[in-house]
Design an enzyme around this catalytic site. Structure first.
Site, PDB file in Angstrom:
ATOM      1  N   ASP A  38     -13.397 -33.790  10.747  1.00  0.00           N
ATOM      2  CA  ASP A  38     -12.474 -32.856  10.577  1.00  0.00           C
ATOM      3  C   ASP A  38     -11.193 -33.428  11.048  1.00  0.00           C
ATOM      4  O   ASP A  38     -11.158 -34.142  12.126  1.00  0.00           O
ATOM      5  CB  ASP A  38     -12.603 -31.582  11.729  1.00  0.00           C
ATOM      6  CG  ASP A  38     -13.919 -30.853  11.071  1.00  0.00           C
ATOM      7  OD1 ASP A  38     -14.227 -30.884   9.988  1.00  0.00           O
ATOM      8  OD2 ASP A  38     -14.848 -30.233  11.954  1.00  0.00           O
ATOM      9  N   ASP A 150      -0.548 -18.623  13.924  1.00  0.00           N
ATOM     10  CA  ASP A 150      -1.973 -18.040  14.219  1.00  0.00           C
ATOM     11  C   ASP A 150      -2.920 -18.383  13.027  1.00  0.00           C
ATOM     12  O   ASP A 150      -4.382 -17.855  12.991  1.00  0.00           O
ATOM     13  CB  ASP A 150      -2.061 -16.471  14.512  1.00  0.00           C
ATOM     14  CG  ASP A 150      -1.507 -16.245  15.776  1.00  0.00           C
ATOM     15  OD1 ASP A 150      -1.437 -16.947  16.688  1.00  0.00           O
ATOM     16  OD2 ASP A 150      -1.234 -15.268  16.226  1.00  0.00           O
ATOM     17  N   ASP A 320     -21.958 -22.037  13.381  1.00  0.00           N
ATOM     18  CA  ASP A 320     -22.855 -23.396  13.576  1.00  0.00           C
ATOM     19  C   ASP A 320     -23.040 -23.389  15.318  1.00  0.00           C
ATOM     20  O   ASP A 320     -23.977 -23.883  15.695  1.00  0.00           O
ATOM     21  CB  ASP A 320     -21.553 -24.394  13.442  1.00  0.00           C
ATOM     22  CG  ASP A 320     -20.936 -24.412  12.059  1.00  0.00           C
ATOM     23  OD1 ASP A 320     -21.876 -23.813  11.123  1.00  0.00           O
ATOM     24  OD2 ASP A 320     -20.288 -25.049  11.705  1.00  0.00           O
TER      25      ASP A 320
END
Ligand SMILES: Nc1ncnc2c1ncn2[C@@H]1O[C@H](COP(=O)(O)OP(=O)(O)OP(=O)(O)O)[C@@H](O)[C@H]1O
Ligand SMILES: *[C@@H]1O[C@H](CO)[C@@H](O)[C@H](O)[C@H]1NC(C)=O
Ligand SMILES: *[C@@H]1O[C@H](CO)[C@@H](O)[C@H](O)[C@H]1NC(C)=O
Ligand SMILES: *[C@@H]1O[C@H](CO)[C@@H](O)[C@H](O)[C@H]1NC(C)=O
EC number: 2.7.1.20
Length: 365
Positions: A38, A150, A320
């Site tokens: 990531d 955001d 997750d």
């Protein structure tokens, strides 16, 4: 109840030395899936426009995104995390457990490159025992989180993650020994697109040795376009996870003729199963609404932890985290109620933060 599901082991804890007890727990939770590095950064509108990204989206990388991953690293201040759905859940489970380290094992495929080196470093920091199959035809898989205010636009490039090979990695003696050491197995449905034969080998091992095999539906497209692979694995599944959208897609494909989450859970629970010593349990989440669990005799619901909507930062990774929390208690042979409590706790922590990150220690009893 889950206690019937669990492995009965003599409780000689007090007789064991600390190191014996540590050895008993290490590598007891096994995960296999798509490892992704990531890469998160706050980017600008020009960057989104250059790669024609919507501010709020989740896509797979195409040819036009080839340069994106190098460019984001060059242009912006980036943060790296060990990612990918299954690896995230194993990380969360390890975080919930804390000690000893390396309770969680993780297998997947990466490239021999810089991103691969960073991924190995990050897995180590998370105290999981990652053993990657390293090949040099494809680069390490990545997921870029391009943040603007955001909004976040996720671009995933599976690359090497797609190249996992049973005979090149899972079958190797030193790797298979780690599989044999485990008591609980978890694989996200996404991996059904990569190596069905690897999943089946692990699932059959679990079934033959009366251990727990857990699978996640992962996405509607898995239920639709990988239905045959999914249904080859289903007879070995002891614990099936999914969210309501995935459950609905699954029900439609299986011609359950219902959209009711509880009914779907019941019908999925009753699908044929190889290891008849254990009844399947089906765990379906519904965002802010109660979690639905079907076991052999009944369907139960469990309310999630309440949270003020203004405290929700990013629900990405909630699923997750839910699974990771659940597995952390399952592997410690705790009852079902406790598994769900831990699942809701972990999800609640993660949605208060950006991305799938967590504080140093959990505050869970
Ligand atoms: N709005 C919310 N309020 C309270 N809890 C939530 C909320 N959204 C998610 N959660 C927590 O996260 C868990 C999983 O959420 P959900 O069913 O939305 O998973 P998901 O959609 O698969 O998540 P992801 O965004 O990771 O795909 C829920 O069971 C709950 O514990
Ligand atoms: C965030 O995305 C939404 C659309 O998904 C858009 O309307 C909004 O303007 C975006 N905000 C910023 C700050 O880019
Ligand atoms: C469930 O997960 C899917 C991805 O598989 C996602 O698109 C969907 O929004 C999620 N559903 C809910 C209700 O959170
Ligand atoms: C797995 O299951 C959880 C919980 O049932 C669900 O919320 C999530 O979307 C699934 N996700 C993945 C990535 O496998």
């Amino acid at each position: 109840s889950l206690s019937a599901l669990l492995i009965n082991q003599p409780d000689n804890e007090s007789l064991r030395t600390a190191s014996e007890s540590k050895d008993k727990h290490s590598n007891s939770l096994f995960g296999m899936g798509n490892p992704l590095l990531d890469i998160c950064a706050i980017v600008d509108k020009d960057f989104l426009d250059k790669y024609t990204l919507k501010p709020n989206d989740q896509i797979l990388a195409e040819d036009k995104h080839k340069e994106l991953f190098e460019e984001i690293v060059k242009k912006f201040k980036v943060e790296y995390h060990a990612g990918g759905a299954t690896q995230n859940s194993i990380k969360i489970a390890q975080w919930m457990i804390q000690q000893p380290h390396k309770v969680g094992t993780f297998f997947g495929c990466i490239g021999k490159d810089k991103f691969g080196e960073i991924l190995k470093e990050k897995a180590k920091e998370a105290h999981i025992d990652a053993h990657y199959y390293e090949q040099d035809e494809e680069p390490t898989g990545t997921c870029a989180a391009c943040i603007t205010a955001d909004n976040r636009s996720l671009v995933a490039n599976l690359a090497a993650a797609n190249c996992y090979k049973k005979e090149k990695h899972l079958d190797l003696e030193e790797n298979w020994q780690l599989v044999e050491k485990a008591k609980v197995y978890y694989i996200a449905g996404f991996f059904l697109t990569v190596s069905l034969e690897s999943i089946l080998k692990v699932a059959k091992h679990a079934s033959e040795n009366n251990k727990l095999f857990c699978l996640n539906l992962s996405a509607p497209f898995i239920c639709q376009f990988f239905k045959d692979n999914l249904m080859q694995v289903m007879p070995y599944v002891d614990v099936l996870f999914g969210n309501e959208t995935e459950a609905t897609a699954f029900a439609k494909e299986q011609e359950f003729e219902t959209e009711d989450t509880k009914e779907i859970a019941k019908k999925a629970q009753a699908l044929p199963k190889v290891n008849s010593k254990r009844h399947r349990i089906v765990v379906l989440t519904q965002g802010k609404d109660e979690t639905v669990i079907a076991s052999s005799d009944k369907v139960k619901t469990f309310p999630v932890l309440k949270i003020d909507p203004k405290d929700i930062v990013d629900t990405n990774g909630a699923g997750d985290a839910f699974v990771g929390g659940f597995l952390s208690e399952l592997v410690q042979e705790k009852p079902l109620d406790q598994c769900v409590k831990a699942a809701h706790y972990a999800a609640n922590v993660i949605i208060r933060r950006a991305g799938c990150t967590f504080p140093e220690k959990p505050d869970f009893k």
